[in-house]
Design a protein around this motif. Sequence first.
Motif, PDB file in Angstrom:
ATOM      1  N   LEU A 119      -0.612  11.433  22.340  1.00 44.39           N
ATOM      2  CA  LEU A 119      -0.176  10.126  22.856  1.00 44.39           C
ATOM      3  C   LEU A 119      -0.275  10.059  24.374  1.00 44.39           C
ATOM      4  O   LEU A 119      -0.555   8.999  24.953  1.00 44.39           O
ATOM      5  CB  LEU A 119       1.269   9.858  22.416  1.00 44.39           C
ATOM      6  N   LEU A 120      -0.058  11.206  25.041  1.00 40.47           N
ATOM      7  CA  LEU A 120      -0.055  11.223  26.505  1.00 40.47           C
ATOM      8  C   LEU A 120      -1.446  11.388  27.106  1.00 40.47           C
ATOM      9  O   LEU A 120      -1.757  10.775  28.139  1.00 40.47           O
ATOM     10  CB  LEU A 120       0.852  12.345  27.008  1.00 40.47           C
ATOM     11  N   ALA A 126     -10.286   7.824  20.352  1.00 42.87           N
ATOM     12  CA  ALA A 126     -10.539   7.256  19.017  1.00 42.87           C
ATOM     13  C   ALA A 126     -10.068   5.818  19.012  1.00 42.87           C
ATOM     14  O   ALA A 126      -8.947   5.519  19.399  1.00 42.87           O
ATOM     15  CB  ALA A 126      -9.805   8.051  17.938  1.00 42.87           C
ATOM     16  N   GLY A 127     -10.933   4.937  18.593  1.00 40.96           N
ATOM     17  CA  GLY A 127     -10.565   3.540  18.510  1.00 40.96           C
ATOM     18  C   GLY A 127     -10.079   3.167  17.125  1.00 40.96           C
ATOM     19  O   GLY A 127     -10.140   3.941  16.194  1.00 40.96           O
ATOM     20  N   SER A 270      -4.463   0.564  14.802  1.00 40.84           N
ATOM     21  CA  SER A 270      -3.601   0.954  15.918  1.00 40.84           C
ATOM     22  C   SER A 270      -4.206   2.134  16.677  1.00 40.84           C
ATOM     23  O   SER A 270      -4.207   3.263  16.163  1.00 40.84           O
ATOM     24  CB  SER A 270      -2.210   1.339  15.401  1.00 40.84           C
ATOM     25  N   PRO A 271      -4.697   1.927  17.884  1.00 46.90           N
ATOM     26  CA  PRO A 271      -5.200   3.060  18.679  1.00 46.90           C
ATOM     27  C   PRO A 271      -4.115   4.092  18.964  1.00 46.90           C
ATOM     28  O   PRO A 271      -4.396   5.282  19.075  1.00 46.90           O
ATOM     29  CB  PRO A 271      -5.684   2.390  19.965  1.00 46.90           C
ATOM     30  N   LEU A 272      -2.853   3.639  19.065  1.00 53.72           N
ATOM     31  CA  LEU A 272      -1.757   4.563  19.353  1.00 53.72           C
ATOM     32  C   LEU A 272      -1.581   5.576  18.226  1.00 53.72           C
ATOM     33  O   LEU A 272      -1.418   6.782  18.458  1.00 53.72           O
ATOM     34  CB  LEU A 272      -0.458   3.780  19.557  1.00 53.72           C
ATOM     35  N   ALA A 273      -1.629   5.089  16.977  1.00 55.39           N
ATOM     36  CA  ALA A 273      -1.503   5.999  15.836  1.00 55.39           C
ATOM     37  C   ALA A 273      -2.663   6.982  15.793  1.00 55.39           C
ATOM     38  O   ALA A 273      -2.484   8.171  15.501  1.00 55.39           O
ATOM     39  CB  ALA A 273      -1.443   5.194  14.539  1.00 55.39           C
ATOM     40  N   ARG A 274      -3.835   6.523  16.119  1.00 57.44           N
ATOM     41  CA  ARG A 274      -5.015   7.375  16.027  1.00 57.44           C
ATOM     42  C   ARG A 274      -5.013   8.470  17.089  1.00 57.44           C
ATOM     43  O   ARG A 274      -5.441   9.597  16.831  1.00 57.44           O
ATOM     44  CB  ARG A 274      -6.280   6.520  16.106  1.00 57.44           C
TER      45      ARG A 274
END
Length: 320
Positions: A119-120, A126-127, A270-274
């Motif tokens: 996440l950081l 990855a899109g 969700s790009p954040l989940a990926r």
Amino acid sequence: MTMPGPASSQVGFALGLLRGGTLGALAAWTAFTLPSALLLMLFALGAVHLGGPVGDGLLMGLKAVAVAVVAHAVMGMATTLAPDFRRALIAAAGAAAALLVPGNLGQVAAIGAGIVAGLLFCRGVAGGADHQLRVPVSTTVGLISVGLFAVLLMGLPLLAGMMANPWIATADAFYRSGALVFGGGHVVLPLLQGEPAIAEAVSQDQYLAGYGVAQAVPGPLFTFAAFLGFNLETGADAWLSAAVALIAVFLPGLLLVIAALPFWASVQTSPLARVGVAGANASVVGILAAALITPVVSSAITGPAPPADCSGVPGAAHAG
């Protein structure tokens, strides 16, 4: 690939669910899993009767095969899941955590840290997906599935601690391992090996031999659980123990598939989940590399092979 569990079996289960509902999902999972599970249980049954030079030689060869297979898996997963400098560092940190903190604690901590690091530091690697999948699973069923997954994950260890029942201990060990496997079936090796209920009943030699055989049979690598479960008991109970281990190791991944399907449209975009999953998968590469160091290489490669003893072979004294 964004969830723990055996990816190939989860795909087959989901396809069966989409094509034929609940019965289709069970039929797909059974047909995909049962052949290799039966072969591994038969090997476990036959291994009991192997001894002497033939048994020792077979065991040594299978342990050497396990080294080659795990090394190949580490290289392949590193190329796919840790292809850049940031994820390579996450993988190295995961390996260090798994080596310095023994058992599942270090592995779980490495995966958790990998998610945070992803996440950081892995933004943009990855899109999200561009399409949505329509599924015949209601939101209510999805919530029930994730609730059951969580209840079993937290409740089985409590029951195992309170009741000291070997069957509950077996279900707990295999369920937790199946719930924590990210990145493919090879990662189940260090997770299962770190379970006390398994380590106390299955020797390192048996473990690595079974792992080598699991590579030689068709089907998902998670069916290795059937071999281990068979070795936890004796007689007729061995077959039941293998069935409990097999169902327990697959169940969390299948529950998560059912739970995720109704919400997949939002998750997959969700790009954040990926990026969180990208970090977790990089940590998995490190965990598997740590397993390659110990116990795979340390148990299987112990030095040059001893010279063959030909004293019992007729005419050996005159050979040369």
